[in-house]
Design a protein around this motif. Sequence first.
Motif, PDB file in Angstrom:
ATOM      1  N   ARG A  86      -5.214   9.242   6.680  1.00  0.00           N
ATOM      2  CA  ARG A  86      -4.147   9.776   7.613  1.00  0.00           C
ATOM      3  C   ARG A  86      -3.199   8.351   7.945  1.00  0.00           C
ATOM      4  N   GLY A  87      -2.018   8.528   8.529  1.00  0.00           N
ATOM      5  CA  GLY A  87      -1.226   7.329   8.794  1.00  0.00           C
ATOM      6  C   GLY A  87      -0.720   6.620   7.408  1.00  0.00           C
ATOM      7  N   LEU A  88       0.036   7.435   6.565  1.00  0.00           N
ATOM      8  CA  LEU A  88       0.260   6.850   5.257  1.00  0.00           C
ATOM      9  C   LEU A  88       1.445   5.952   5.416  1.00  0.00           C
ATOM     10  N   LYS A  89       1.509   5.071   4.522  1.00  0.00           N
ATOM     11  CA  LYS A  89       2.501   4.109   4.610  1.00  0.00           C
ATOM     12  C   LYS A  89       2.645   3.603   3.143  1.00  0.00           C
ATOM     13  N   GLN A  90       3.916   3.649   2.476  1.00  0.00           N
ATOM     14  CA  GLN A  90       4.110   3.268   1.235  1.00  0.00           C
ATOM     15  C   GLN A  90       4.125   1.765   1.125  1.00  0.00           C
ATOM     16  N   VAL A  91       3.323   1.170   0.273  1.00  0.00           N
ATOM     17  CA  VAL A  91       3.094  -0.451   0.185  1.00  0.00           C
ATOM     18  C   VAL A  91       3.408  -0.906  -1.260  1.00  0.00           C
ATOM     19  N   GLY A  92       3.655   0.172  -2.198  1.00  0.00           N
ATOM     20  CA  GLY A  92       3.972  -0.334  -3.411  1.00  0.00           C
ATOM     21  C   GLY A  92       4.371   0.806  -4.418  1.00  0.00           C
ATOM     22  N   GLU A  93       4.198   0.736  -5.702  1.00  0.00           N
ATOM     23  CA  GLU A  93       4.486   1.756  -6.807  1.00  0.00           C
ATOM     24  C   GLU A  93       3.230   2.440  -7.161  1.00  0.00           C
ATOM     25  N   PHE A  94       3.429   3.721  -7.784  1.00  0.00           N
ATOM     26  CA  PHE A  94       2.108   4.155  -8.226  1.00  0.00           C
ATOM     27  C   PHE A  94       1.944   3.547  -9.640  1.00  0.00           C
ATOM     28  N   ASP A  95       0.594   3.804 -10.008  1.00  0.00           N
ATOM     29  CA  ASP A  95       0.261   3.150 -11.407  1.00  0.00           C
ATOM     30  C   ASP A  95       0.468   3.777 -12.524  1.00  0.00           C
ATOM     31  N   ARG A  96       1.291   3.413 -13.314  1.00  0.00           N
ATOM     32  CA  ARG A  96       1.922   4.215 -14.521  1.00  0.00           C
ATOM     33  C   ARG A  96       0.946   4.135 -15.573  1.00  0.00           C
ATOM     34  N   LYS A  97       0.088   3.232 -15.620  1.00  0.00           N
ATOM     35  CA  LYS A  97      -1.055   3.432 -16.652  1.00  0.00           C
ATOM     36  C   LYS A  97      -1.996   4.615 -16.378  1.00  0.00           C
ATOM     37  N   GLU A  98      -2.403   4.786 -15.157  1.00  0.00           N
ATOM     38  CA  GLU A  98      -3.278   5.889 -15.175  1.00  0.00           C
ATOM     39  C   GLU A  98      -2.750   7.356 -14.635  1.00  0.00           C
ATOM     40  N   GLU A 145      -4.043   1.894  -5.241  1.00  0.00           N
ATOM     41  CA  GLU A 145      -3.973   1.518  -6.480  1.00  0.00           C
ATOM     42  C   GLU A 145      -3.016   2.756  -7.202  1.00  0.00           C
ATOM     43  N   GLU A 146      -3.798   3.960  -7.059  1.00  0.00           N
ATOM     44  CA  GLU A 146      -2.896   4.988  -7.895  1.00  0.00           C
ATOM     45  C   GLU A 146      -1.493   5.419  -7.340  1.00  0.00           C
ATOM     46  N   THR A 147      -1.344   5.530  -6.018  1.00  0.00           N
ATOM     47  CA  THR A 147      -0.177   6.004  -5.519  1.00  0.00           C
ATOM     48  C   THR A 147       0.769   5.079  -5.139  1.00  0.00           C
ATOM     49  N   GLY A 148       0.384   3.885  -4.681  1.00  0.00           N
ATOM     50  CA  GLY A 148       1.082   2.981  -3.917  1.00  0.00           C
ATOM     51  C   GLY A 148       1.199   2.958  -2.333  1.00  0.00           C
ATOM     52  N   TRP A 149       0.514   4.147  -1.914  1.00  0.00           N
ATOM     53  CA  TRP A 149       0.411   4.252  -0.642  1.00  0.00           C
ATOM     54  C   TRP A 149      -0.906   4.125   0.135  1.00  0.00           C
ATOM     55  N   GLU A 150      -0.858   3.766   1.278  1.00  0.00           N
ATOM     56  CA  GLU A 150      -1.872   3.269   2.074  1.00  0.00           C
ATOM     57  C   GLU A 150      -2.344   4.243   3.187  1.00  0.00           C
ATOM     58  N   ALA A 151      -3.499   4.374   3.673  1.00  0.00           N
ATOM     59  CA  ALA A 151      -3.743   5.411   4.535  1.00  0.00           C
ATOM     60  C   ALA A 151      -4.289   4.346   5.735  1.00  0.00           C
TER      61      ALA A 151
END
Lengths: 179, 179
Positions: free
Chosen positions: A130-142, A98-104
């Motif tokens: 570990r095993g990071l993968k970008q799946v979206g954008e970071f949360d600009r509200k938080e 939710e915060e970064t748009g990246w998944e582990a």
Amino acid sequence: VSDDSYVWKRLSGSRVFENPYYSIDKDRVLHPQGYELDYYVVKPWRPAAGIVPVDEAGRVLMVRQYRYTTGVLSWEIPAGGVNEGEDCAAAAGREMREETGWEAQRIEPLYRYHPSHGSSSQTFNLFVGRGLKQVGEFDRKEIHSIGFFRRDEIEGMMTRNELVDGLSLTALLLFFRGK
Amino acid sequence: VSDDSYVWKRLSGSRVFENPYYSIDKDRVLHPQGYELDYYVVKPWRPAAGIVPVDEAGRVLMVRQYRYTTGVLSWEIPAGGVNEGEDCAAAAGREMREETGWEAQRIEPLYRYHPSHGSSSQTFNLFVGRGLKQVGEFDRKEIHSIGFFRRDEIEGMMTRNELVDGLSLTALLLFFRGK
């Protein structure tokens, strides 16, 4: 343990405050040495979970966020409250996404501790992702911004006392310990 | 910094709780993205100070104390609240003397951080104490026992997740960092 001579016994108590995040109890307590005292305990409704996201080059993904409590724009690791019925590791992964748009792809336990042991029963649960993968954008509200940091950059921030968020500081120190 | 586009502005607020240790404010806050939210801030009346007491062999003096908040008998470093008008380093030395019966002839700053950055403005000030000298007995009201620990013993406690007090854990990790 059968030796409970050190235990402080609750004699009575009452809830003196509640909000959506924690309650506060004021207890009358019997000290093992025989005297009584009042003790206030902050009891968060949920534990918190934080995660050190590490890419294949060993860099750590951090989030920069404004902390209203101190007025500081602070580099931290992804973290947040564990939802009801949610596993701590799952919560850490969700907060990261939710915060970064990246998944582990893999989440490993790192440590479990009480950040304000004298006044609160709060528990912080730390993980490594570990095993990071970008799946979206970071949360600009938080989140103000995000970034990947090498170990020497993080060590420099520590040497300059720039990492002031306790959960993040403790997690990063534990992650780098003995490496 | 002239760029304050990230600042969350307090619109109004009220004190919703107070006890001898902290107050709680409930503020109405304007987020930089234009929406409003409520934010609770726990504001301790005094910062806290903790100290890593190190003897000439590099061993750390720790105190074992019962924590009513979690029901844990916990190995920790000496720590406590900074009195009004008291310097943080002086408070760290005083807490060490009161809790352990040992005095530090030199007190060096180690770190300053916020243990629960999301909910509280609390600041923990960490120090290292050197040149140890026994000047009395340990405080049997607050402290269960005291002991000197080698680095490998402390590292073992960390590996087994036995050090659960955040202030102590963070201070010891910072003290051993890069050594």
